[in-house]
Design a protein around this motif. Sequence first.
Motif, mmCIF file in Angstrom:
data_model
loop_
_atom_site.group_PDB
_atom_site.id
_atom_site.type_symbol
_atom_site.label_atom_id
_atom_site.label_comp_id
_atom_site.label_asym_id
_atom_site.label_seq_id
_atom_site.Cartn_x
_atom_site.Cartn_y
_atom_site.Cartn_z
ATOM 1 N N LEU A 344 0.847 -1.194 0.000
ATOM 2 C CA LEU A 344 0.000 0.000 0.000
ATOM 3 C C LEU A 344 0.880 1.240 0.000
ATOM 4 O O LEU A 344 1.788 1.358 0.805
ATOM 5 C CB LEU A 344 -0.865 0.002 1.273
ATOM 6 N N ASP A 345 0.617 2.161 -0.923
ATOM 7 C CA ASP A 345 1.300 3.444 -0.830
ATOM 8 C C ASP A 345 0.341 4.537 -1.279
ATOM 9 O O ASP A 345 -0.657 4.284 -1.945
ATOM 10 C CB ASP A 345 2.606 3.451 -1.635
ATOM 11 N N ASP A 346 0.671 5.749 -0.864
ATOM 12 C CA ASP A 346 -0.234 6.872 -1.121
ATOM 13 C C ASP A 346 -0.521 7.076 -2.599
ATOM 14 O O ASP A 346 -1.599 7.533 -2.966
ATOM 15 C CB ASP A 346 0.352 8.167 -0.525
ATOM 16 N N GLU A 347 0.446 6.741 -3.431
ATOM 17 C CA GLU A 347 0.233 6.953 -4.864
ATOM 18 C C GLU A 347 -0.881 6.055 -5.416
ATOM 19 O O GLU A 347 -1.557 6.412 -6.363
ATOM 20 C CB GLU A 347 1.545 6.746 -5.635
ATOM 21 N N LYS A 348 -1.052 4.877 -4.790
ATOM 22 C CA LYS A 348 -2.165 4.000 -5.202
ATOM 23 C C LYS A 348 -3.496 4.566 -4.715
ATOM 24 O O LYS A 348 -4.541 4.365 -5.327
ATOM 25 C CB LYS A 348 -1.983 2.601 -4.593
ATOM 26 N N ILE A 522 -13.418 2.818 -4.653
ATOM 27 C CA ILE A 522 -12.175 2.253 -4.105
ATOM 28 C C ILE A 522 -12.342 0.749 -3.851
ATOM 29 O O ILE A 522 -13.309 0.326 -3.226
ATOM 30 C CB ILE A 522 -11.758 3.008 -2.819
ATOM 31 N N PRO A 523 -11.419 -0.081 -4.386
ATOM 32 C CA PRO A 523 -11.572 -1.533 -4.222
ATOM 33 C C PRO A 523 -11.496 -1.954 -2.750
ATOM 34 O O PRO A 523 -10.782 -1.337 -1.959
ATOM 35 C CB PRO A 523 -10.377 -2.117 -5.000
ATOM 36 N N MET A 524 -12.227 -3.007 -2.443
ATOM 37 C CA MET A 524 -12.313 -3.465 -1.062
ATOM 38 C C MET A 524 -10.954 -3.858 -0.493
ATOM 39 O O MET A 524 -10.678 -3.619 0.677
ATOM 40 C CB MET A 524 -13.251 -4.671 -0.998
ATOM 41 N N GLU A 525 -10.083 -4.423 -1.338
ATOM 42 C CA GLU A 525 -8.776 -4.834 -0.805
ATOM 43 C C GLU A 525 -7.953 -3.622 -0.362
ATOM 44 O O GLU A 525 -7.165 -3.707 0.581
ATOM 45 C CB GLU A 525 -7.986 -5.705 -1.799
ATOM 46 N N LEU A 526 -8.138 -2.470 -1.044
ATOM 47 C CA LEU A 526 -7.440 -1.254 -0.617
ATOM 48 C C LEU A 526 -8.000 -0.760 0.716
ATOM 49 O O LEU A 526 -7.251 -0.326 1.592
ATOM 50 C CB LEU A 526 -7.565 -0.146 -1.675
ATOM 51 N N VAL A 527 -9.329 -0.832 0.861
ATOM 52 C CA VAL A 527 -9.958 -0.433 2.133
ATOM 53 C C VAL A 527 -9.414 -1.308 3.264
ATOM 54 O O VAL A 527 -9.062 -0.827 4.344
ATOM 55 C CB VAL A 527 -11.502 -0.553 2.056
ATOM 56 N N GLN A 528 -9.316 -2.613 2.986
ATOM 57 C CA GLN A 528 -8.816 -3.556 3.985
ATOM 58 C C GLN A 528 -7.369 -3.222 4.354
ATOM 59 O O GLN A 528 -6.986 -3.252 5.532
ATOM 60 C CB GLN A 528 -8.914 -4.993 3.430
ATOM 61 N N LYS A 529 -6.582 -2.864 3.334
ATOM 62 C CA LYS A 529 -5.176 -2.521 3.590
ATOM 63 C C LYS A 529 -5.056 -1.228 4.407
ATOM 64 O O LYS A 529 -4.161 -1.097 5.248
ATOM 65 C CB LYS A 529 -4.418 -2.380 2.273
ATOM 66 N N ILE A 530 -5.956 -0.267 4.137
ATOM 67 C CA ILE A 530 -5.968 0.978 4.924
ATOM 68 C C ILE A 530 -6.205 0.632 6.388
ATOM 69 O O ILE A 530 -5.516 1.125 7.290
ATOM 70 C CB ILE A 530 -7.064 1.956 4.420
ATOM 71 N N LYS A 531 -7.177 -0.257 6.634
ATOM 72 C CA LYS A 531 -7.497 -0.640 8.023
ATOM 73 C C LYS A 531 -6.322 -1.379 8.665
ATOM 74 O O LYS A 531 -5.929 -1.084 9.789
ATOM 75 C CB LYS A 531 -8.748 -1.530 8.046
#
Length: 672
Positions: A344-348, A522-531
Amino acid sequence: MNPLLSPFDTAPFSKIKNEHFKPAFLQAIEDAKAEIDAITSNTDAPTFKNTIEALEFSGQQLDRVSSVFFNLNSAETNEEIQKIAQEVSPLLSEFSNDITLNEELFKRIKSVYEQKDTLDLTVEQQTLLDKKYKSFSRNGANLSVDKKKRLREIDAKLAKLKLTFGENVLAETNKYELYLTDESDLDGLPEGEKEAAAQRASDKGKEEGWMITLDYPSYIPFMKYAKNRELRKELSLAFGSKAFHNDKLDNQENVLEIAKLRFERANLLGYKTHADFVLEERMAETPEKVHSFLNELLAKAKPAANREYQQLADFAKKLDHIDRLEKWDGSFYSEKLKQKLFDLDDEKLKPYFKLENVINGVFKVAEKLFGLQFEEVFDIDKYHELVKTFKVYDTDKNFISLFYADFHPRSGKRGGAWMTSFKSQWKKDGKNVRPHISNVCNFTPSTKSKPSLLTFNEVTTLFHEFGHGLHGMLANTTYPSLSGTSVYWDFVELPSQVMENWCYEKEALELFATHYETGEVIPMELVQKIKESSTFQEGMQTLRQLSFGLLDMAWHGIDPSEVTNVKKHEVEAFGDTTLYPETVETCMSTAFSHIFQGGYSSGYYSYKWAEVLDADAFAYFKEKGIFNKEIAAKFKDNVLSKGGTENPMVLYKRFRGAEPKVEALLERAGLL
């Protein structure tokens, strides 16, 4: 005609010229003095109405002039405005002293205060009476004549010193420019950041090249992504040494003098230290309780922070053979490690956080929780073309508030993010006067090819300041001095910090986090990674916040008369919170605007204090549903609308049913 002296509802920015300010201040001070004279010369016996209420509603024109002027001095200043600020601040300080040291006025207030048990007052009236009496007794009303004179001298000096401190920090920020002409110096920077740097160079009159400055939207991405370690070091040292160069913009003497004058002032008033004076009117109550609170969190966070720091140092050594991890390496390798651990990075993330979408998102969250509707309007006078204006209504189309939003950096604007107001809320003569609230931030502006895209950290900042904004907008009290954010300082961060929680929730993100080009949610996997990544390096982050709180207490919870070396004193204060090797060139105190210019002296701990409140409060929402109308109504009715009308712990317990538990914060932070 001076537009500031005619009655106005919305601030008449386009009509105001700099030469209007000083005459407006002088006239408004005279008018306010006349209102005070009317109270003291009243031959009727002192009552709540003819003394306490009359004092509360006096000086309203002066309040309006002050809010317009000092908000501009923060968000759209220039040398002329700064010069006026230096001239009027001592006048305002003197006027404030004229009131609190007015013996006739204090006699009347004391007379009402001594009858308080026999008066049939509402809870809010009792609070106002208590607050008015204390504002006099705590600020010198009981002092002898010579001590009152000294108090006036101290307050006038402090008013000027605080302004000078802030002006030096702003000048230092604006002065530094890292101009690069070799593109390889920008290796690692995302394309959007390069484009912004090129735009900055162009704006500064350069025909080519890239410009990096100490403004957050420029500084932070460079520290996070630039591979050139030497340039990161140069930038880090420039940022960390603001107003610490032994030149005319140096703040070391200002820091020492502010600390010593605050201590002397506290002593004059019968308090051991400035912190003892301040904390008497806080939830924390005493310096001992603050130290105990900070040290309890330090004991919990330190082992985790040491592990995280070691993990980061090992990672940097393995990746780039870095033998000694320095401050200018922290953001860079943390970002790399975060990408490795969470992919995960901010650019994504940034493409999903277009500024306009995030603004709409925070409005939608406010609508779902509190039934608010925001309508952008274009006929409200503004102080800068980039400011947006909104009218806020409830579900029945009742007008709730005016809202100003000012989101991008410029040379006349101080760094950071804050909420403020141009007009308070109050009730009088059967009318509920609604507030004018403003959020001011410094987010990456749009470029020729891209709109303003926020980092996730900027998203949480926007939600944070908007939480303060809601506290102001939803105010519903009788008296302006108890309205909105006029609460105990360690309670004021609850509404702002609790709002950040919605940024991590799928239900909330789906309302606004859509790709600026494709419209994809926003894809769910990105939301999960944010959490999952939300507790990344939480130990180190906690230590950093605690270090600021301890530094604040080290300046204000002691007798500073023996302190002669600002840097040495700071290093000692940081003590157990230090992770990175110390750099002799840098000093935080000389640019610590929160405590030396803003209102956070002896109060920086309140960010962590309020995190306990917000973690506990949001746990309640999580339990019942993050958009549960019933819980939202309880929060609005017992916290947001009540301002400072009652003791904050009473309000909190009425919302939550119990006192907050520190475990809620430790659990959320992964520190249990």
